[in-house]
Design a protein around this motif. Structure first.
Motif, PDB file in Angstrom:
ATOM      1  N   PHE B  34       0.839  -1.193   0.000  1.00  0.00           N
ATOM      2  CA  PHE B  34       0.000   0.000   0.000  1.00  0.00           C
ATOM      3  C   PHE B  34       0.875   1.243   0.000  1.00  0.00           C
ATOM      4  N   THR B  51      -2.692  -6.193  -4.356  1.00  0.00           N
ATOM      5  CA  THR B  51      -3.050  -7.414  -3.632  1.00  0.00           C
ATOM      6  C   THR B  51      -3.016  -8.623  -4.548  1.00  0.00           C
ATOM      7  N   GLY B  99      -3.198 -14.193  12.413  1.00  0.00           N
ATOM      8  CA  GLY B  99      -3.756 -13.359  13.470  1.00  0.00           C
ATOM      9  C   GLY B  99      -4.255 -12.039  12.942  1.00  0.00           C
ATOM     10  N   GLY B 100      -4.386 -11.978  11.631  1.00  0.00           N
ATOM     11  CA  GLY B 100      -4.853 -10.746  11.025  1.00  0.00           C
ATOM     12  C   GLY B 100      -3.779 -10.135  10.151  1.00  0.00           C
ATOM     13  N   ASN B 101      -4.176  -9.099   9.413  1.00  0.00           N
ATOM     14  CA  ASN B 101      -3.222  -8.422   8.539  1.00  0.00           C
ATOM     15  C   ASN B 101      -2.419  -7.419   9.337  1.00  0.00           C
ATOM     16  N   LYS B 102      -1.126  -7.639   9.466  1.00  0.00           N
ATOM     17  CA  LYS B 102      -0.272  -6.704  10.180  1.00  0.00           C
ATOM     18  C   LYS B 102       0.411  -5.796   9.184  1.00  0.00           C
ATOM     19  N   LEU B 103       0.322  -4.508   9.427  1.00  0.00           N
ATOM     20  CA  LEU B 103       0.949  -3.523   8.564  1.00  0.00           C
ATOM     21  C   LEU B 103       2.319  -3.155   9.119  1.00  0.00           C
ATOM     22  N   PHE B 105       5.092  -0.230   8.371  1.00  0.00           N
ATOM     23  CA  PHE B 105       5.241   1.040   7.673  1.00  0.00           C
ATOM     24  C   PHE B 105       6.703   1.333   7.372  1.00  0.00           C
TER      25      PHE B 105
END
Lengths: 113, 115
Positions: B34, B51, B99-103, B105
């Motif tokens: 992103f 994606t 455990g989910g989408n970890k961003l 940066f």
């Protein structure tokens, strides 16, 4: 995309006190995230908050310092406890919608004196 | 583990000239990538996302980015800069770890647009 609000938008606090930041979403979401952005820095993930379970903290962040509540699918709070000047940052919450992207709240600008 | 490197902390361009903000990533999994923009005293806004569909991604405000797996890059471009583009830009990698989408940066690139 989700509309996210945070309260307060900014605050100035004395060291040793605690501040609770609220994050409200206009739709139900499974996962909410809390980030910290220190002055002039990028964003760092503090923890992931799922409704009905304990928050999952990233390395370097502990529950005693940053307790999180997630009472329902549209709301979460982050408390910054026993604050010091090093906690002066922007704190942001975000939510996942769709498969991948996250949407962010406007942030809470905290200054600790 | 994943990481993101934004190669320039500051970029300065003249209004009407092209913009190039460089980003390289590292990921053990197939990443989602992103670009977010942060205007002064404003929240983060999603510019565009990759994606695993088309490698050339078009976003808002005329920005686009190309995913190049061989170069592990995801550079952000715009043909003609506008004064309103002046902001901080973050390249972000996301990995679904169960455990989910970890961003994660990048450190950000401050874009300055001059007359």
């Amino acid at each position: 995309s989700a509309v996210i609000s945070q309260k307060p938008s900014r605050d100035i606090c004395q060291r040793g006190t605690s501040l609770t930041i609220q994050c409200q979403v206009d739709s139900q979401v499974t996962m909410m995230f809390w980030y910290r952005q220190q002055p002039g820095q990028s964003l760092t993930l503090i923890a992931t908050a799922n409704q009905g379970s304990e928050a999952t903290y990233e390395s370097g962040f502990v529950i005693d310092k940053f307790p999180i509540s997630r009472p329902n699918l549209t709301f979460s709070t982050l408390t910054v406890s026993n604050m010091s000047p090093e906690d002066s940052s922007i704190y942001l919450c975000s939510v996942t919608q769709g498969s991948y992207e996250q949407y962010f709240g406007p942030g809470t600008r905290l200054t600790v004196t | 583990a994943q990481s993101v490197t934004q190669l320039d902390s500051h970029v300065s361009v003249s209004e009407g000239t092209p913009v190039l903000l460089r980003c390289n990533y590292s990921s053990s999994y197939s990443p989602s990538l992103f670009w977010y923009v942060q205007h002064p005293n404003k929240g983060l806004q999603l510019l565009l996302k990759y994606t695993s569909a088309a490698t050339l991604v078009k976003g808002i405000n005329g920005f686009e980015a190309e995913f190049k797996k061989s170069e592990t890059s995801f550079h952000l471009t715009k043909p003609s800069a506008h004064m309103s583009d002046a902001a901080e830009y973050f390249c972000v990698v996301s990995v679904n770890t169960g455990g989910g989408n970890k961003l994660t940066f990048g450190t950000g690139t401050q874009l300055k647009v001059e007359l």
